[in-house]
Scaffold this active site. Structure first.
Site, mmCIF file in Angstrom:
data_model
loop_
_atom_site.group_PDB
_atom_site.id
_atom_site.type_symbol
_atom_site.label_atom_id
_atom_site.label_comp_id
_atom_site.label_asym_id
_atom_site.label_seq_id
_atom_site.Cartn_x
_atom_site.Cartn_y
_atom_site.Cartn_z
ATOM 1 N N GLU A 110 -21.793 -18.894 26.241
ATOM 2 C CA GLU A 110 -21.291 -20.262 26.374
ATOM 3 C C GLU A 110 -21.393 -20.822 27.793
ATOM 4 O O GLU A 110 -21.597 -22.020 27.963
ATOM 5 C CB GLU A 110 -19.816 -20.319 25.929
ATOM 6 N N SER A 112 27.978 7.209 -7.829
ATOM 7 C CA SER A 112 28.465 8.507 -7.348
ATOM 8 C C SER A 112 28.052 8.826 -5.918
ATOM 9 O O SER A 112 28.258 9.956 -5.461
ATOM 10 C CB SER A 112 27.938 9.613 -8.272
#
Length: 703
Positions: free
Chosen positions: A95, A355
């Site tokens: 770029e 339980s």
């Protein structure tokens, strides 16, 4: 008069040049001042902080969950140290190859673009630098005109004055478009490759370089062939720039471009949403969770719910018992599954624990010296002032050992023990460990709490069980969402010897059929009416709790802790990815006598609540009258000669067995007095058991 001598021509030229130079400098100064004034008057629209997606991170900084921005974009912040260096080099080479040297505009690139435009009568390359592209991203242009290009150039100069080169790159990599609602290299890498951009292949890096120029046209999930062609052009360019070799580029070009777009990470939905609501502006959103653990547990919960059937959900909590940190928290099988009410965080909902509280009932009995593992207890119909508990299978086993009673989760023996230790003492111990069970309105604790007649959450249960995994010491659980920081001080749920006895018993519970092998101790539970199934297990460090049921608390025929939740528990431990930690070995001085070696007072357990007439039903229970409960006694234990403590009791049936801190004192005595010589200062528990198996205890502090 003589004629005036004319100035030398060279001097004239020098004077004229000086005048022109001064004028040029003056004009330059005026121009510079004007540009400076314009720069101050019309600054570039650079926000102090970029509008990015909120991120929730795990304990190691890994992304757990991201939230789209208000305008609907996935835009994740990024630093250069979070991005593969090869990608950065390829981006600059493709770029803006003079990025590190220019001041925002590259005259050579602009000249090349102008010549290409003149020669081809079309735009071949734009000549834009990365600074100019950032200017376009923060201030989108209305059209591709000369005026727009000039404005970009001026903005690029302004940006270069305000940001460093690294900051310019970071802004660009955060805002660059990558197709659809993806912006920034992190969002693109996660969506297209399923990973952070720290380590990219050559092919992946080239594709990410190519996308921002034409993000919609080159979207790999929409147009994979076009995306692949753009990637290959980048590869050719970086070969020309000598960043990579031709052979490496050819190998990279062989990689297919996937047409898949993955969703961004969305783990721990319930916990992340809670943190987001409570977070302060600018504060990091970080949880104690570990991403690998969370990912494994969520997969287990999702697959288990699919096997269990419609409308059933699964919740899981995994915690480190040594710190209280929650490493995994699954609130439901799927956050977005409305048929299972997936938006409800079932780790925090109060339900009946079945339980699962029984280990702590037996633990108090061990702590007070009432029982040993091989103490026999009767499992038969019993009436406790109108309360008549029944076993889950409606059958009875007759005489069983304490070890068998807990492993088989028999209800009647548990209530016999609870009646002896006292429901109030049990709930007080829970509160001491930082858990407050929800009792029926305006009612004191009753025997029913031993079978689930109390409300608690999965997180509360896991917190209690962290004590069993940590030698009896409980750290408050925390996950990072707490409005107030959680104190790290540990509290006691059971003393060390009682804690080991319970751990040893639970380690012997048979795993579910076909369960993965894992050395854990665990307990299951099923609430009344088959509404909730539980399984809580632990190794030497980690505790995992599992809940299965319907969010609307409807009954589910056939639901049970052992069948429905326990297999998920074992699978969850394995797929959490955590290394197994061995359960603690038997502490020094802690006894596990054989049945034939038990003293007569520990051979069989019985209480006055349901003892048949003729044994001790008409005799008062034993009561320690000295020392009184909570007394501080100075025996001079720090000196050379300690004084024995005299123990006195009333009531009960001889002979009597005395225990100090769970250890029997020598001999069995028919007298109601005894002596005890402490081996050190601090808190001690003294217990006496009579011939009927009835026990009472006091806690004293020895000085």
């Amino acid at each position: 008069m003589t004629d005036a001598v004319s100035p030398h021509p060279a001097r004239k030229r020098l004077r004229r040049f000086a005048i022109l130079a001064g004028a040029a400098v003056g004009l330059a100064a005026i121009a510079a001042g004007g540009l400076w004034g314009l720069d101050r008057a019309f600054p570039p629209p650079l926000p102090e902080t970029l509008p990015v997606s909120a991120e929730v991170l795990d304990r190691d900084g890994a992304l757990l969950r991201a939230f789209a921005t208000k305008d609907g974009y996935w835009r994740l912040p990024v630093g250069l140290d979070q991005v593969d260096k090869n990608f950065i080099d390829m981006l600059v080479a493709y770029e803006d190859k003079r990025f590190w040297d220019h001041e925002g505009i590259d005259p050579l690139a602009l000249g090349r673009a102008a010549m290409q435009l003149a020669g081809n009568r079309r735009i071949v390359s734009g000549g834009s630098t990365l600074s100019m592209q950032l200017a376009r991203l923060i201030e989108p242009r209305e059209s591709r005109s000369v005026g727009s290009k000039l404005k970009q150039m001026l903005r690029a100069l302004q940006i270069e004055r305000r940001l460093s080169k690294r900051q310019i790159l970071e802004h660009y990599l955060t805002l660059a478009p990558y197709g659809g609602n993806l912006e920034g290299v992190r969002a693109a890498s996660l969506a297209y490759f399923g990973k952070e951009p720290r380590r990219l292949t050559v092919s992946e890096a080239a594709l990410l370089v190519a996308l921002p120029q034409l993000p919609e046209r080159r979207r790999p999930d929409k147009n994979p062939k076009i995306a692949q062609a753009a990637r290959d052009r980048v590869l050719n360019r970086v070969v020309s720039a000598r960043l990579i070799g031709e052979r490496e580029a050819r190998r990279a070009a062989l990689d297919d471009v996937s047409g898949l777009r993955r969703p961004l990470p969305a783990f721990a939905a319930h916990t992340a949403n809670t943190l987001l609501r409570r977070a302060e502006v600018g504060a990091p959103l970080k949880l104690t969770l570990r991403k690998s653990v969370q990912e494994g547990l969520e997969a287990v919960a999702r697959e288990a719910a699919a096997r269990l059937g419609p409308k059933l959900s699964v919740a899981m909590v995994l915690a480190d018992s040594r710190t209280g940190d929650i490493l995994g928290s699954v609130g439901s099988a799927s956050f977005f599954d409305s048929s299972r009410a997936g938006w409800i965080d079932m780790t925090r909902i109060v339900r009946s624990p079945g339980s699962t509280l029984k280990p702590f009932i037996y633990g108090l009995a061990f702590e007070q010296g009432m029982v040993a593992q091989e103490t026999m207890i009767e499992d038969s119909p019993a009436d406790f002032s109108g309360y008549r508990p029944k076993n889950f299978d409606m059958g009875y086993q007759g005489d069983v050992s304490i070890r068998q009673a807990l492993q088989l989760s028999l209800n009647v023996p548990a209530i016999r023990i609870l009646d002896a230790v006292g429901p109030a003492r049990l709930t007080a111990r829970f509160r001491q460990a930082g858990v407050s069970p929800v009792l029926p309105l305006n009612q004191p604790p009753g025997l029913a709490i031993g079978l689930g007649g109390v409300g608690t959450s999965l997180r509360d249960l896991v917190q209690l069980y962290t004590g069993l995994a940590n030698g009896g010491k409980v750290h408050p659980l925390r996950d990072g969402t707490e409005a107030v920081p959680v104190a790290g001080n540990a509290t006691t749920i059971l003393d060390e010897q009682a804690n080991w006895q319970i751990t040893d018993i639970l380690a012997g519970v048979r795993p579910p059929e076909g369960a993965p092998r894992r050395g854990i101790a665990y307990k299951t539970g099923t609430s009344y009416g088959y509404r909730d199934a539980w399984a809580i297990g632990f190794d030497g460090r980690y505790v995992l709790g599992v809940w299965v049921g319907r969010a609307d608390a409807s009954a589910v025929p056939g639901l049970s802790g052992y069948v429905s939740a326990a297999p998920i528990l074992f699978e969850g431990f394995v797929r959490s990815g955590l290394a197994a930690v061995a359960l603690p070995s038997q502490p020094a001085g802690v006894l596990r006598p054989r049945r034939e070696d038990l003293p007569v007072t520990l051979a069989r357990f019985g209480t006055g609540a349901d003892t048949p007439v003729g044994i001790a039903a008409t005799e008062p229970a034993p009561r320690i009258v000295f020392p009184p409960d909570g007394a501080r006694v100075d025996l001079g234990v720090s000196g050379s000669e300690a004084t024995p403590l005299v123990l006195k009791l009333q009531g009960g049936r001889a002979p009597f067995r005395w225990l100090a801190n769970g250890k029997p004192l020598a001999g069995i005595d028919r007298r109601r007095t005894a002596t005890w010589l402490p081996d050190g200062s601090g808190y001690s528990t003294l217990t006496v058991i009579d011939a009927a198996g009835r026990a009472t205890s006091v806690k004293v502090f020895i000085e």
